[in-house]
Design a protein around this motif. Structure first.
Motif, PDB file in Angstrom:
ATOM      1  N   ILE A  22       0.857  -1.188   0.000  1.00 48.42           N
ATOM      2  CA  ILE A  22       0.000   0.000   0.000  1.00 48.42           C
ATOM      3  C   ILE A  22       0.892   1.235   0.000  1.00 48.42           C
ATOM      4  O   ILE A  22       1.774   1.375   0.848  1.00 48.42           O
ATOM      5  CB  ILE A  22      -0.913   0.024   1.237  1.00 48.42           C
ATOM      6  CG1 ILE A  22      -1.768  -1.253   1.305  1.00 48.42           C
ATOM      7  CG2 ILE A  22      -1.780   1.275   1.248  1.00 48.42           C
ATOM      8  CD1 ILE A  22      -2.816  -1.381   0.252  1.00 48.42           C
ATOM      9  N   ALA A  27      -5.459   4.806  -0.207  1.00 48.63           N
ATOM     10  CA  ALA A  27      -5.550   3.391  -0.569  1.00 48.63           C
ATOM     11  C   ALA A  27      -5.617   2.524   0.683  1.00 48.63           C
ATOM     12  O   ALA A  27      -6.315   1.500   0.707  1.00 48.63           O
ATOM     13  CB  ALA A  27      -4.353   2.990  -1.425  1.00 48.63           C
ATOM     14  N   ASP A  30      -9.118   2.647   2.036  1.00 48.49           N
ATOM     15  CA  ASP A  30      -9.958   1.752   1.213  1.00 48.49           C
ATOM     16  C   ASP A  30      -9.755   0.296   1.633  1.00 48.49           C
ATOM     17  O   ASP A  30     -10.721  -0.477   1.719  1.00 48.49           O
ATOM     18  CB  ASP A  30      -9.606   1.909  -0.270  1.00 48.49           C
ATOM     19  CG  ASP A  30     -10.149   3.200  -0.878  1.00 48.49           C
ATOM     20  OD1 ASP A  30     -11.106   3.762  -0.319  1.00 48.49           O
ATOM     21  OD2 ASP A  30      -9.600   3.636  -1.908  1.00 48.49           O
ATOM     22  N   HIS A  31      -8.514  -0.085   1.870  1.00 48.14           N
ATOM     23  CA  HIS A  31      -8.184  -1.449   2.285  1.00 48.14           C
ATOM     24  C   HIS A  31      -8.866  -1.782   3.610  1.00 48.14           C
ATOM     25  O   HIS A  31      -9.475  -2.856   3.758  1.00 48.14           O
ATOM     26  CB  HIS A  31      -6.667  -1.589   2.409  1.00 48.14           C
ATOM     27  CG  HIS A  31      -6.196  -2.925   2.881  1.00 48.14           C
ATOM     28  ND1 HIS A  31      -5.847  -3.938   2.021  1.00 48.14           N
ATOM     29  CD2 HIS A  31      -6.014  -3.423   4.142  1.00 48.14           C
ATOM     30  CE1 HIS A  31      -5.477  -5.003   2.717  1.00 48.14           C
ATOM     31  NE2 HIS A  31      -5.567  -4.713   4.015  1.00 48.14           N
TER      32      HIS A  31
END
Length: 478
Positions: A22, A27, A30-31
């Motif tokens: 990552i 991001a 989002d994960h």
């Protein structure tokens, strides 16, 4: 146009097909959200205590996102890396490979790449009132007001120009002033160089970065080693950086917020108390001062805060230290299998070392090597390969059954320790090592662990009845 920083060679290809790491904060959110690990909190929570209280209740279970905290337009995030498995996922490796991956990145740093356009500089402020500009929380009961706790402080060696990255507690002490605790590490060394010349030291405080850049800031690296190059190695690509608008410092281009300022020479002001990682308050004292000259941020910026003494605070400091201590010990003791900075020792003070024992007395040498590896290490327990050092009950069992204080105890008096250890005397205290390994010449059965044959192979889903436990009487015919 882009350019790269001079530095060591890029990491070599390990040949493994791993998930991609990552590389941005967004991001990562989002994960976490995709795995039900991000809690969206109702808007308007108070910046004084309430935000920290909610984040701490969810610590280790879910990260938190606070819209409009205290009515502020900028949201706050917390608890981003409060579990070891999460950190492994951010790296794209298995949990057991985290230390090896971090070691590889530290040994094979990847120079950063400078860019001319950065999201972190979309909005620029030069008339500074930090208390209004940023949603600064107050965490613990006796903290002396609002603090920045997740800011990467970047400074340059005044003599060589090489950067250093670290995290320091930063107290809001005026509209454009921050009090800062500088422990005896690289930032303080740079400051003292500048102060001797009667000059301020340029600094940048970067808030809101991806988890691997955050982790890299805590590496135990030599002087004149830019930790942003470790972040690049962990990412598998050069970290994009941008030049600050008021200095020659380079900062992560994808950051949420950058606070630019100077550490003032010959200026000290009261700072503290503040709730620290040992679960006590760092004392109030006269500390160094940063004067802010500019703030830049994304148009839709988020503010990251780390609750003092929480799991995020502990793990960020613990994992890079483990990787460094493991490499340090293996240089002299290749039979060291693993190390772990225990949570009960606030991921700093208690080190467990697992070894394949080769000769008597070796465990004591390993203890001394560990004490030399970092002054924060206070207690070391050395155990055999059959002991799981990530399970505190296993380590306690080894001490209970394989340690005798009259022959297996090492004490080093009057040694340098952590200044934040309240039991120390201004950072001076004692070290203790416990050899909880089996004697090599012991009778095999004396130290053989009990084991039920087939225990590990039992398929519980196949053998446990699906019938309600309340029906036990029917089984015996009663």
């Amino acid at each position: 146009m882009a350019r790269t920083a001079p530095g060591p060679a890029a990491p070599h290809n390990t040949g493994r097909n791993l998930p991609q790491p990552i590389t941005t904060l967004r991001a990562w959110l989002d994960h976490l959200a995709a795995r039900d690990r991000l809690a969206l909190i109702q808007p308007g929570r108070s910046l004084q205590f309430e935000l920290a209280a909610i984040a701490k209740r969810l610590d280790g279970h879910k990260a938190t996102l606070f819209p409009r905290p205290g009515g502020h337009a900028m949201p706050v995030v917390s608890g981003l890396v409060s579990d070891r498995q999460w950190i492994a996922e951010a790296m794209g490796v298995e949990s057991s490979e985290v230390l090896a991956r971090f070691q590889h990145a530290a040994l094979n740093p990847l120079p950063w790449q400078e860019v001319t356009s950065a999201p972190a500089q979309e909005v620029v402020h030069r008339d500074i009132d930090l208390g209004k500009l940023l949603p600064l929380p107050t965490h613990n009961e006796h903290d002396n007001g609002a603090y920045i706790t997740a800011g990467l402080l970047i400074a340059r060696n005044p003599e060589t120009g090489v950067q250093n990255v670290s995290i320091h507690r930063l107290q809001l002490s005026g509209p454009n002033r921050l009090g800062v605790l500088l422990l005896p590490r690289h930032t303080l060394a740079f400051y003292e160089m500048a102060e001797r010349a009667g000059q301020p030291l340029d600094v940048a405080i970067v808030v809101g970065v991806d988890p691997l850049t955050l982790l890299s800031s805590q590496a135990i690296a030599p002087l004149d080693f830019d930790e942003l190059t470790i972040a690049g190695a962990l990412h598998g690509a050069p970290l994009p950086v941008a030049k600050c608008i008021t200095s020659e410092l380079r900062v992560p281009a994808d950051a949420e917020i950058v606070i630019e300022g100077q550490l003032l020479p010959q200026v000290r002001e009261p700072e503290g108390p503040f709730g620290e990682f040992p679960q006590y308050y760092g004392e109030r004292a006269s500390r160094h001062v940063i004067e802010i000259g500019a703030v830049t941020h994304r148009r839709d910026a988020m503010f990251h805060t780390i609750v003092g003494g929480g799991l995020e605070h502990l793990l960020l400091g613990g994992i890079p230290r483990e990787a460094t201590l493991l490499a340090h010990l293996r240089r002299s003791f290749p039979n060291v299998r693993d190390v772990h900075l225990a949570r009960g020792g606030v991921c700093r003070y208690h080190l467990y070392v697992q070894i394949a024992k080769r000769q008597e007395g070796e465990a004591k040498n390993i203890m001394l090597g560990a004490f030399a590896g970092h002054y924060d290490v206070k207690h070391v327990v050395v155990v055999d390969e059959d002991v799981d050092i990530h399970d505190p009950a296993e380590v306690e069992w080894a001490v209970a059954t394989r340690f005798q204080a009259d022959r297996d105890l090492v004490i080093v008096a009057e040694s340098q320790g952590s200044r934040l250890d309240p039991s120390a005397r201004n950072g001076v205290g004692a070290k203790m090592g416990l050899d909880a390994t089996r004697p090599l010449d012991a009778d095999e059965m004396k130290f053989k662990r009990i084991r039920v044959p087939g225990e590990d192979e039992v398929d519980l889903a196949r053998v446990v009845s699906a019938a309600p436990s309340q029906s036990w009487r029917t089984v015996i015919g009663g």
